[in-house]
Design a protein around this motif. Structure first.
Motif, PDB file in Angstrom:
ATOM      1  N   SER A  75     -90.960 -11.599  22.729  1.00  0.00           N
ATOM      2  CA  SER A  75     -92.112 -11.679  21.832  1.00  0.00           C
ATOM      3  C   SER A  75     -91.705 -12.112  20.420  1.00  0.00           C
ATOM      4  CB  SER A  75     -92.813 -10.320  21.781  1.00  0.00           C
ATOM      5  OG  SER A  75     -93.888 -10.356  20.881  1.00  0.00           O
ATOM      6  N   ARG A  76     -90.680 -11.493  19.889  1.00  0.00           N
ATOM      7  CA  ARG A  76     -90.223 -11.846  18.534  1.00  0.00           C
ATOM      8  C   ARG A  76     -89.614 -13.244  18.502  1.00  0.00           C
ATOM      9  NH1 ARG A  76     -88.812  -5.997  17.900  1.00  0.00           N
ATOM     10  NH2 ARG A  76     -90.459  -5.227  16.528  1.00  0.00           N
ATOM     11  N   LEU A  77     -88.924 -13.595  19.560  1.00  0.00           N
ATOM     12  CA  LEU A  77     -88.353 -14.934  19.655  1.00  0.00           C
ATOM     13  C   LEU A  77     -89.468 -15.980  19.683  1.00  0.00           C
ATOM     14  CD1 LEU A  77     -85.622 -16.365  19.860  1.00  0.00           C
ATOM     15  CD2 LEU A  77     -85.696 -15.983  22.319  1.00  0.00           C
ATOM     16  N   ALA A  78     -90.520 -15.710  20.434  1.00  0.00           N
ATOM     17  CA  ALA A  78     -91.672 -16.620  20.497  1.00  0.00           C
ATOM     18  C   ALA A  78     -92.329 -16.750  19.125  1.00  0.00           C
ATOM     19  CB  ALA A  78     -92.676 -16.129  21.533  1.00  0.00           C
ATOM     20  N   THR A 137     -95.449 -19.977  22.699  1.00  0.00           N
ATOM     21  CA  THR A 137     -95.977 -18.898  23.531  1.00  0.00           C
ATOM     22  C   THR A 137     -94.839 -18.106  24.173  1.00  0.00           C
ATOM     23  OG1 THR A 137     -96.075 -20.216  25.558  1.00  0.00           O
ATOM     24  CG2 THR A 137     -98.014 -20.285  24.103  1.00  0.00           C
ATOM     25  N   GLU A 138     -95.121 -16.857  24.495  1.00  0.00           N
ATOM     26  CA  GLU A 138     -94.132 -16.021  25.180  1.00  0.00           C
ATOM     27  C   GLU A 138     -93.788 -16.605  26.547  1.00  0.00           C
ATOM     28  OE1 GLU A 138     -94.813 -11.788  25.212  1.00  0.00           O
ATOM     29  OE2 GLU A 138     -95.719 -11.878  23.219  1.00  0.00           O
ATOM     30  N   ALA A 139     -94.788 -17.172  27.220  1.00  0.00           N
ATOM     31  CA  ALA A 139     -94.553 -17.760  28.543  1.00  0.00           C
ATOM     32  C   ALA A 139     -93.552 -18.913  28.452  1.00  0.00           C
ATOM     33  CB  ALA A 139     -95.863 -18.235  29.155  1.00  0.00           C
ATOM     34  N   ASN A 140     -93.726 -19.773  27.453  1.00  0.00           N
ATOM     35  CA  ASN A 140     -92.808 -20.905  27.303  1.00  0.00           C
ATOM     36  C   ASN A 140     -91.409 -20.425  26.947  1.00  0.00           C
ATOM     37  OD1 ASN A 140     -92.090 -23.766  27.091  1.00  0.00           O
ATOM     38  ND2 ASN A 140     -91.870 -23.299  24.924  1.00  0.00           N
ATOM     39  N   VAL A 141     -91.312 -19.510  26.010  1.00  0.00           N
ATOM     40  CA  VAL A 141     -90.003 -19.005  25.592  1.00  0.00           C
ATOM     41  C   VAL A 141     -89.320 -18.299  26.763  1.00  0.00           C
ATOM     42  CG1 VAL A 141     -88.819 -17.374  24.064  1.00  0.00           C
ATOM     43  CG2 VAL A 141     -90.562 -18.913  23.152  1.00  0.00           C
ATOM     44  N   SER A 142     -90.065 -17.555  27.531  1.00  0.00           N
ATOM     45  CA  SER A 142     -89.506 -16.877  28.699  1.00  0.00           C
ATOM     46  C   SER A 142     -88.928 -17.888  29.694  1.00  0.00           C
ATOM     47  CB  SER A 142     -90.577 -16.024  29.380  1.00  0.00           C
ATOM     48  OG  SER A 142     -90.028 -15.326  30.467  1.00  0.00           O
ATOM     49  N   ALA A 143     -89.621 -18.987  29.913  1.00  0.00           N
ATOM     50  CA  ALA A 143     -89.130 -20.035  30.822  1.00  0.00           C
ATOM     51  C   ALA A 143     -87.865 -20.681  30.267  1.00  0.00           C
ATOM     52  CB  ALA A 143     -90.214 -21.089  31.041  1.00  0.00           C
ATOM     53  N   GLN A 144     -87.832 -20.887  28.949  1.00  0.00           N
ATOM     54  CA  GLN A 144     -86.643 -21.487  28.330  1.00  0.00           C
ATOM     55  C   GLN A 144     -85.448 -20.536  28.414  1.00  0.00           C
ATOM     56  OE1 GLN A 144     -86.941 -24.691  27.515  1.00  0.00           O
ATOM     57  NE2 GLN A 144     -89.096 -24.498  28.040  1.00  0.00           N
ATOM     58  N   VAL A 145     -85.698 -19.253  28.221  1.00  0.00           N
ATOM     59  CA  VAL A 145     -84.649 -18.238  28.320  1.00  0.00           C
ATOM     60  C   VAL A 145     -84.062 -18.221  29.730  1.00  0.00           C
ATOM     61  CG1 VAL A 145     -84.289 -15.724  28.382  1.00  0.00           C
ATOM     62  CG2 VAL A 145     -85.358 -16.792  26.390  1.00  0.00           C
ATOM     63  N   LYS A 146     -84.913 -18.369  30.731  1.00  0.00           N
ATOM     64  CA  LYS A 146     -84.420 -18.388  32.114  1.00  0.00           C
ATOM     65  C   LYS A 146     -83.444 -19.536  32.342  1.00  0.00           C
ATOM     66  CE  LYS A 146     -88.228 -15.977  34.278  1.00  0.00           C
ATOM     67  NZ  LYS A 146     -89.350 -16.004  35.195  1.00  0.00           N
ATOM     68  N   GLN A 147     -83.730 -20.692  31.750  1.00  0.00           N
ATOM     69  CA  GLN A 147     -82.816 -21.834  31.873  1.00  0.00           C
ATOM     70  C   GLN A 147     -81.464 -21.529  31.220  1.00  0.00           C
ATOM     71  OE1 GLN A 147     -83.069 -24.884  33.362  1.00  0.00           O
ATOM     72  NE2 GLN A 147     -84.954 -24.187  34.308  1.00  0.00           N
ATOM     73  N   HIS A 198     -95.668  -1.504  25.009  1.00  0.00           N
ATOM     74  CA  HIS A 198     -96.616  -1.842  26.075  1.00  0.00           C
ATOM     75  C   HIS A 198     -95.874  -2.198  27.360  1.00  0.00           C
ATOM     76  CE1 HIS A 198     -99.701  -1.894  23.015  1.00  0.00           C
ATOM     77  NE2 HIS A 198     -98.947  -2.705  22.309  1.00  0.00           N
ATOM     78  N   GLY A 199     -94.927  -1.406  27.747  1.00  0.00           N
ATOM     79  CA  GLY A 199     -94.158  -1.684  28.962  1.00  0.00           C
ATOM     80  C   GLY A 199     -92.697  -1.904  28.635  1.00  0.00           C
ATOM     81  N   VAL A 200     -92.120  -2.905  29.258  1.00  0.00           N
ATOM     82  CA  VAL A 200     -90.699  -3.174  29.110  1.00  0.00           C
ATOM     83  C   VAL A 200     -90.494  -4.436  28.277  1.00  0.00           C
ATOM     84  CG1 VAL A 200     -88.574  -3.658  30.391  1.00  0.00           C
ATOM     85  CG2 VAL A 200     -90.261  -2.119  31.358  1.00  0.00           C
ATOM     86  N   ARG A 201     -89.501  -4.396  27.394  1.00  0.00           N
ATOM     87  CA  ARG A 201     -89.159  -5.567  26.581  1.00  0.00           C
ATOM     88  C   ARG A 201     -87.858  -6.172  27.104  1.00  0.00           C
ATOM     89  NH1 ARG A 201     -88.096  -4.641  20.693  1.00  0.00           N
ATOM     90  NH2 ARG A 201     -86.527  -3.247  21.506  1.00  0.00           N
ATOM     91  N   LYS A 202     -87.807  -7.491  27.131  1.00  0.00           N
ATOM     92  CA  LYS A 202     -86.593  -8.200  27.508  1.00  0.00           C
ATOM     93  C   LYS A 202     -85.869  -8.585  26.218  1.00  0.00           C
ATOM     94  CE  LYS A 202     -84.970 -12.001  30.388  1.00  0.00           C
ATOM     95  NZ  LYS A 202     -85.402 -13.015  31.364  1.00  0.00           N
ATOM     96  N   ILE A 203     -84.686  -8.009  26.012  1.00  0.00           N
ATOM     97  CA  ILE A 203     -83.891  -8.264  24.815  1.00  0.00           C
ATOM     98  C   ILE A 203     -82.823  -9.296  25.155  1.00  0.00           C
ATOM     99  CG2 ILE A 203     -82.473  -7.238  23.000  1.00  0.00           C
ATOM    100  CD1 ILE A 203     -85.267  -5.986  23.197  1.00  0.00           C
ATOM    101  N   CYS A 204     -82.729 -10.341  24.356  1.00  0.00           N
ATOM    102  CA  CYS A 204     -81.807 -11.439  24.630  1.00  0.00           C
ATOM    103  C   CYS A 204     -80.747 -11.558  23.535  1.00  0.00           C
ATOM    104  CB  CYS A 204     -82.560 -12.759  24.701  1.00  0.00           C
ATOM    105  SG  CYS A 204     -83.934 -12.767  25.850  1.00  0.00           S
ATOM    106  N   ARG A 205     -79.567 -12.018  23.947  1.00  0.00           N
ATOM    107  CA  ARG A 205     -78.473 -12.294  23.008  1.00  0.00           C
ATOM    108  C   ARG A 205     -77.644 -13.442  23.569  1.00  0.00           C
ATOM    109  NH1 ARG A 205     -73.852 -10.692  25.297  1.00  0.00           N
ATOM    110  NH2 ARG A 205     -73.946  -9.081  26.887  1.00  0.00           N
ATOM    111  N   THR A 206     -76.887 -14.099  22.701  1.00  0.00           N
ATOM    112  CA  THR A 206     -76.015 -15.155  23.206  1.00  0.00           C
ATOM    113  C   THR A 206     -74.861 -14.535  23.974  1.00  0.00           C
ATOM    114  OG1 THR A 206     -74.775 -15.206  21.134  1.00  0.00           O
ATOM    115  CG2 THR A 206     -76.510 -16.843  21.391  1.00  0.00           C
ATOM    116  N   ALA A 207     -74.444 -15.197  25.008  1.00  0.00           N
ATOM    117  CA  ALA A 207     -73.301 -14.752  25.799  1.00  0.00           C
ATOM    118  C   ALA A 207     -72.049 -15.531  25.402  1.00  0.00           C
ATOM    119  CB  ALA A 207     -73.583 -14.938  27.282  1.00  0.00           C
TER     120      ALA A 207
END
Length: 94
Positions: A41-44, A50-60, A76-85
């Motif tokens: 959400s914050r990344l979007a 949109t969150e949907a677009n960012v989520s798809a990009q994150v999957k790639q 409001h449920g579960v948050r997906k937290i992302c970081r560089t690997a």
């Protein structure tokens, strides 16, 4: 610093990484996450997408092993937290 070193015989891995970083949005996600962990959400919001677009990009990026994610409880449920690997990508073609 975590680095991905890809050699010329790792053709499929090179192509996967190259495709992942070829998108301006995905490249910007990597740059943002290099400085801090963010949820989708914050990344979007930061990318003004949109969150949907960012989520798809994150999957790639996850598929290319360039970012890692974890899940945490949110308001409001579960948050997906992302970081560089990774911090560096090295491709040797010889």
């Amino acid at each position: 610093m975590k680095e991905i070193k890809l050699l010329d015989h790792q053709k499929e891995e090179i192509i996967t990484v190259a495709k992942a970083i070829s998108s301006n949005t995905r490249f910007m996600i990597l740059k943002i996450l290099a400085d801090e962990e963010l949820d989708i959400s914050r990344l979007a919001d930061r990318l003004e997408q949109t969150e949907a677009n960012v989520s798809a990009q994150v999957k790639q990026l996850e598929k290319a092993n360039l970012i890692a994610s974890r899940y945490e409880p949110g308001e409001h449920g579960v948050r997906k937290i992302c970081r560089t690997a990774i911090k560096r990508i090295s491709i040797q073609i010889t």
